[in-house]
Design a protein around this motif. Structure first.
Motif, PDB file in Angstrom:
ATOM      1  N   TYR A  91      19.946 -60.325 -13.145  1.00  0.00           N
ATOM      2  CA  TYR A  91      20.573 -59.269 -13.709  1.00  0.00           C
ATOM      3  C   TYR A  91      20.082 -59.924 -15.636  1.00  0.00           C
ATOM      4  O   TYR A  91      19.672 -58.722 -16.198  1.00  0.00           O
ATOM      5  CB  TYR A  91      21.894 -58.641 -13.598  1.00  0.00           C
ATOM      6  N   ARG A 147      16.825 -60.136 -15.694  1.00  0.00           N
ATOM      7  CA  ARG A 147      15.970 -59.196 -15.796  1.00  0.00           C
ATOM      8  C   ARG A 147      16.671 -58.034 -16.384  1.00  0.00           C
ATOM      9  O   ARG A 147      15.180 -58.212 -17.459  1.00  0.00           O
ATOM     10  CB  ARG A 147      16.641 -58.080 -14.758  1.00  0.00           C
ATOM     11  N   SER A 148      17.913 -58.101 -17.279  1.00  0.00           N
ATOM     12  CA  SER A 148      18.000 -57.711 -18.817  1.00  0.00           C
ATOM     13  C   SER A 148      17.213 -58.242 -20.012  1.00  0.00           C
ATOM     14  O   SER A 148      16.922 -57.214 -20.621  1.00  0.00           O
ATOM     15  CB  SER A 148      19.490 -57.646 -18.729  1.00  0.00           C
TER      16      SER A 148
END
Length: 171
Positions: free
Chosen positions: A79, A82-83
């Protein structure tokens, strides 16, 4: 092959056979993508293998809890990456076309960002922020201190901590 060398391999094989599909299902429910879940499950077992080779893991009383811990860490990293990628692509979208990097340059920049993110992983948020502002944007310590609402001396301590962290990671 001696029995002592075969035992860890057999243990990992059993762990994989008995728990891979369960871990994939758990990850799939969180990600909403079974292909990404399969990749992360595989990465989990690669981490377990690497840990086994460096630390000689004892037999696990709660293998699912152990796998869940490793899997959660990989999910958090996923995550975060991805951010980071989204922020990078948003920044690129705001660039005029004539100065936008080529696809090859974008890939290299993104890989560099991933490496930097991994290098700074584990630092407290203000230390990380101070380091990035100083190194990537060239902001002076007084301005960083004002942004973080801390003294310039504290910013110097943050920077020393960040440099020390980077040096220790490199060792």
């Amino acid at each position: 092959m001696p029995d002592s060398a075969a035992a860890p391999e057999a243990c990992l094989s059993t762990l994989y056979r008995d728990h891979r599909s369960w871990l994939e299902s758990w990850l799939s429910r969180r990600l909403g993508d079974r292909w990404e879940a399969a990749d992360l499950a595989q990465d989990t077992f690669v981490r377990v293998l690497a840990a086994q080779q460096t630390h000689s893991l004892p037999s696990l009383r709660e293998p699912r809890a152990y796998l869940l811990t490793v899997g959660k860490r990989l999910l958090i990293n996923h995550y975060q990456r991805r951010s980071l990628e989204r922020a990078y692509l948003d920044a690129l979208a705001n660039l005029p076309e004539q100065v936008a990097p080529s696809p090859e340059q974008r890939w290299l920049l993104l890989e560099t960002l991933y490496a930097l993110d991994e290098l700074l992983d584990g630092l407290p948020r203000p230390v990380r922020q101070a380091f990035l502002w100083s190194q990537l944007e060239g902001i002076d310590y007084a301005t960083i201190g004002a942004r973080l609402n801390v003294s310039e001396r504290t910013v110097k301590r943050y920077m020393a901590k960040a440099y020390e962290h980077c040096l220790l990671v490199e060792l």
